[in-house]
Enzyme design. Structure first.
Site, mmCIF file in Angstrom:
data_model
loop_
_atom_site.group_PDB
_atom_site.id
_atom_site.type_symbol
_atom_site.label_atom_id
_atom_site.label_comp_id
_atom_site.label_asym_id
_atom_site.label_seq_id
_atom_site.Cartn_x
_atom_site.Cartn_y
_atom_site.Cartn_z
ATOM 1 C CB CYS A 79 45.860 38.777 35.326
ATOM 2 S SG CYS A 79 45.930 37.123 34.629
ATOM 3 C CB CYS A 127 41.026 32.589 36.054
ATOM 4 S SG CYS A 127 40.729 34.247 36.726
#
Length: 310
Positions: A95, A246
């Site tokens: 991530c 994101c």
């Protein structure tokens, strides 16, 4: 089930943080005692009955993570491992926003000391990542990007089809790996981007082996200003739903736009605007002939606490 899963964690210390609105529950586990199961992670990340978060990040010594001990053996400086889970408890490889929040958390916990300009190596399921502290946040080298269905993408410039809720037909897309899977759809109309229904999981054909995050991208007008290209993006993350940001998805979106606009391939500096703010994406050539992708942006801790029982 949520209450009982939380009760099992009574007394656990936590922090809450975010990076451009992508929010995380963070826990420090220097002794490796808190390898949470999927139900416990989902309970902590639940936005009604738990702490709320797009995911959970556990800080654990790399040497204590089963299957990844070799990372610290081969990279002794990668002492801390970013154990990242999606909000539904499923495991994720990487991530980009999370790794910035993770390093910020390590500093706040006193586990590392990092001055502006210094770089820290982090263990992860997507390999060792290097994160530099900057004056305004952190810049994470996420490594090389790649095409998931390379043969088809090379032949047709796209390799996938996506159907979003409310659309009456599939749209062409490009699936890209940033160590985790992404499928990028280009839109020409900002109004269409705003009107997207991302409450439902977009359908992707073919689906990458471990599922995929889906990014919807619109180029700015003009695309290029002062050597920096700008795009807007919304994303549906696997195991989570729509998120405000994101990081790896922003990198994938910029990589897809460069791939499609071959004449723009020399544009190495990108700004990706997401609902939670904006991040920088830079492409850096390396000796292998590939490109590494550096994601930059802020990270913030907003709360600390200790879990109680009901």
């Amino acid at each position: 089930m949520t209450i009982s899963a939380l009760n099992e964690l009574e007394g656990l210390s936590f922090a809450k943080g975010h990076a451009t609105g992508n929010d995380f529950v963070l826990i420090s586990d220097p002794q490796g005692h808190h390898d949470l199961n999927a139900q416990q992670v989902a309970a902590l990340c639940h936005r009604r009955f738990g702490l709320g978060g797009d995911g959970l990040i556990r800080a654990v010594p790399t040497s204590m993570v089963s299957g990844y001990e070799s990372q610290v053996a081969e990279n002794p400086e990668a002492q801390w491992f970013m154990d990242y889970r999606n909000s539904d408890g499923s495991i994720a490889e990487m991530c980009g926003n999370g790794v910035r929040a993770f390093v910020h958390f390590l500093m706040a916990e006193g586990l590392v000391n990092l001055e502006v300009g210094q770089t820290l190596s982090i263990g992860s399921r997507a390999g060792v990542k290097k994160v530099q502290r900057t004056a305004n946040g952190y810049a994470a080298n996420l490594g090389p990007w790649g095409l998931i269905h390379e043969d088809k993408a090379t032949a047709e410039s796209v390799d996938s089809l996506v159907l979003a809720s409310g659309w009456n037909q599939h749209r062409p897309a490009l699936s890209i790996t940033m160590g985790n899977p992404h499928t990028v759809v280009a839109l020409s109309d900002p109004q269409e981007l705003e009107a997207l229904d991302l409450f439902h999981v977009p359908e992707v054909e073919p689906v990458p082996a471990n599922g995929t995050n889906v990014e919807f991208v619109v180029p700015a007008e003009p695309l290029l200003s002062n050597g920096v290209a700008t795009v807007r993006m919304r994303v549906h993350e696997r195991g989570v739903g729509e998120t405000l940001s994101c990081g790896t998805g922003a990198c994938a979106a910029a990589a897809a736009m460069r791939y499609w606009a071959h004449s723009q391939a020399t544009i190495d500096h990108w700004t990706v605007q997401i609902p939670g703010g904006e991040v920088g994406v830079d492409f850096v050539p390396v000796a292998s002939g590939r490109e590494e992708v550096v994601l930059s942006g802020p990270a913030v801790l907003v709360a600390r606490g200790v879990l109680g029982s009901d």
